[in-house]
Design a protein around this motif. Sequence first.
Motif, PDB file in Angstrom:
ATOM      1  N   PRO A  17      -5.367   6.851  -0.829  1.00 55.67           N
ATOM      2  CA  PRO A  17      -5.106   5.524  -0.227  1.00 55.67           C
ATOM      3  C   PRO A  17      -6.413   4.747  -0.081  1.00 55.67           C
ATOM      4  CG  PRO A  17      -4.008   7.270   1.015  1.00 55.67           C
ATOM      5  CD  PRO A  17      -4.957   7.946   0.068  1.00 55.67           C
ATOM      6  N   THR A  51       4.200   2.303   5.251  1.00 55.87           N
ATOM      7  CA  THR A  51       2.916   2.665   4.648  1.00 55.87           C
ATOM      8  C   THR A  51       2.350   3.924   5.287  1.00 55.87           C
ATOM      9  OG1 THR A  51       2.398   0.374   4.074  1.00 55.87           O
ATOM     10  CG2 THR A  51       0.548   1.892   4.236  1.00 55.87           C
ATOM     11  N   GLY A 108      -0.037   2.365  -8.665  1.00 55.64           N
ATOM     12  CA  GLY A 108      -0.330   3.705  -8.160  1.00 55.64           C
ATOM     13  C   GLY A 108      -0.360   4.733  -9.271  1.00 55.64           C
ATOM     14  N   GLU A 134       0.836  -1.204   0.000  1.00 58.04           N
ATOM     15  CA  GLU A 134       0.000   0.000   0.000  1.00 58.04           C
ATOM     16  C   GLU A 134       0.870   1.252   0.000  1.00 58.04           C
ATOM     17  OE1 GLU A 134      -3.730   2.247   0.440  1.00 58.04           O
ATOM     18  OE2 GLU A 134      -3.195   0.252  -0.299  1.00 58.04           O
ATOM     19  N   GLY A 135       1.925   1.246   0.807  1.00 56.99           N
ATOM     20  CA  GLY A 135       2.829   2.393   0.833  1.00 56.99           C
ATOM     21  C   GLY A 135       3.573   2.562  -0.477  1.00 56.99           C
ATOM     22  N   SER A 181       4.014   7.074   4.164  1.00 56.35           N
ATOM     23  CA  SER A 181       3.618   7.518   2.825  1.00 56.35           C
ATOM     24  C   SER A 181       2.282   8.262   2.859  1.00 56.35           C
ATOM     25  CB  SER A 181       3.522   6.314   1.881  1.00 56.35           C
ATOM     26  OG  SER A 181       2.476   5.439   2.270  1.00 56.35           O
ATOM     27  N   VAL A 182       1.367   7.839   3.725  1.00 56.27           N
ATOM     28  CA  VAL A 182       0.080   8.535   3.850  1.00 56.27           C
ATOM     29  C   VAL A 182       0.294   9.955   4.360  1.00 56.27           C
ATOM     30  CG1 VAL A 182      -2.136   8.549   5.049  1.00 56.27           C
ATOM     31  CG2 VAL A 182      -1.212   6.394   4.189  1.00 56.27           C
ATOM     32  N   ASN A 234      -6.557   1.221   0.250  1.00 52.17           N
ATOM     33  CA  ASN A 234      -6.292  -0.122   0.800  1.00 52.17           C
ATOM     34  C   ASN A 234      -6.136  -1.188  -0.278  1.00 52.17           C
ATOM     35  OD1 ASN A 234      -6.279   0.665   3.525  1.00 52.17           O
ATOM     36  ND2 ASN A 234      -8.500   0.516   3.647  1.00 52.17           N
ATOM     37  N   ILE A 286       1.282   4.075  -2.969  1.00 51.25           N
ATOM     38  CA  ILE A 286       1.107   5.509  -2.743  1.00 51.25           C
ATOM     39  C   ILE A 286       2.321   6.291  -3.234  1.00 51.25           C
ATOM     40  CG2 ILE A 286       0.934   7.277  -0.942  1.00 51.25           C
ATOM     41  CD1 ILE A 286      -0.759   5.255   0.658  1.00 51.25           C
TER      42      ILE A 286
END
Length: 361
Positions: free
Chosen positions: A278, A155, A262, A92-93, A158-159, A280, A96
């Motif tokens: 994001p 992750t 991404g 996920e990270g 990154s958010v 998921n 992103i």
Amino acid sequence: MMRYRLEKRPEPSKLMLYGTPVAAVVLTMILGCLLFSAIGYNGLRAVQEIFLTPLTNPYKWQDLGIKAAPLIIIGTGLSVAYRANVWNIGAEGQYIIGALAATGVALMTWGMSGWWILPVMAIAGMAAGMAYASIPAFLKTRLNVNEILTSLMLTYASVQLIYYLIRGPWKDPMGIGFPQSRLFSEAARLPNIIPGTIVHLGVPIAVIVALIAWFVMSKTVFGYRMRVVGAAPHAARYGGFSETRTIWLAMLVSGGLAGLAGMLEVAGPFQRMVPGFPTNYGFTAIIVAFLGRLNPLGVIVAGVVLAITFVGGQVAQTTIGLPDEATGIFQAMMLFLLLAGDILVRYRIRRVSPEASVGAA
């Protein structure tokens, strides 16, 4: 007092191995029906809306393609890593970061035109995903730090980077205070491949990526290396395969494909960077990889199955008022049943008497 232990079964047949994911999906539907009926919803209707409506309603088919594309690409990368026994949980990270790198290219070329912009965005996205995945790879190979923890924790970093950029340097000057980047130029957006729909170029790219990965994993030395290191690390070392090099390759491939997903997502459905980017997909792709039996061809089917739950969950929210978390419940239940089925396929529970335990000791 009776005791129990797990005893390894003989090698399961292909029918059992590939029948388990199907059984997990069916059991998820049955248990989901019972669960939502118990808490006051129409359980049968909930299952119908989540699992059947996206397939029977032609207007939802394009949504399935859009949702399945990133799941297939990320799931393919994770299946390669997991085959090598490298547990990248931070896709996920990497997804992103790949999108942020592609956004940076789109903003730097804003107002420009040219066929080369999208390929540069794709290269930037893949490179950024690989760079982000190299951090847990370095920590694993040099300091023996668990890659599960490091990739997962990155992750959340990154958010926070998204929030910083779209509230600061990348904030749209015409956004009337909304935290988002400016809308990409036409040259930085993925074209739709079917007129009158939202099906963009990323959908066939996802299928092509999975097919290439299947060929590489089943027909090349690279794929053989990944499978041997994952299944028999001691034999791999004896055969001259470097575990360190395999970890790096697995992390870079999975990170690069997550970054590509991404890029395709931000240049396709979103067309700008927003706080809600994001979604998921990186975590859901873990289920896709296991449901697809770590086989890129199976990942295509599994990606469509999980896309059905996403689209069906949205339908169920509007038709019967099912909460947004219902999709996550179905997905988590599916993974749990799949893993439980794998244990039962490979092991049997044997009762051991106290006398036998003492004798064995």
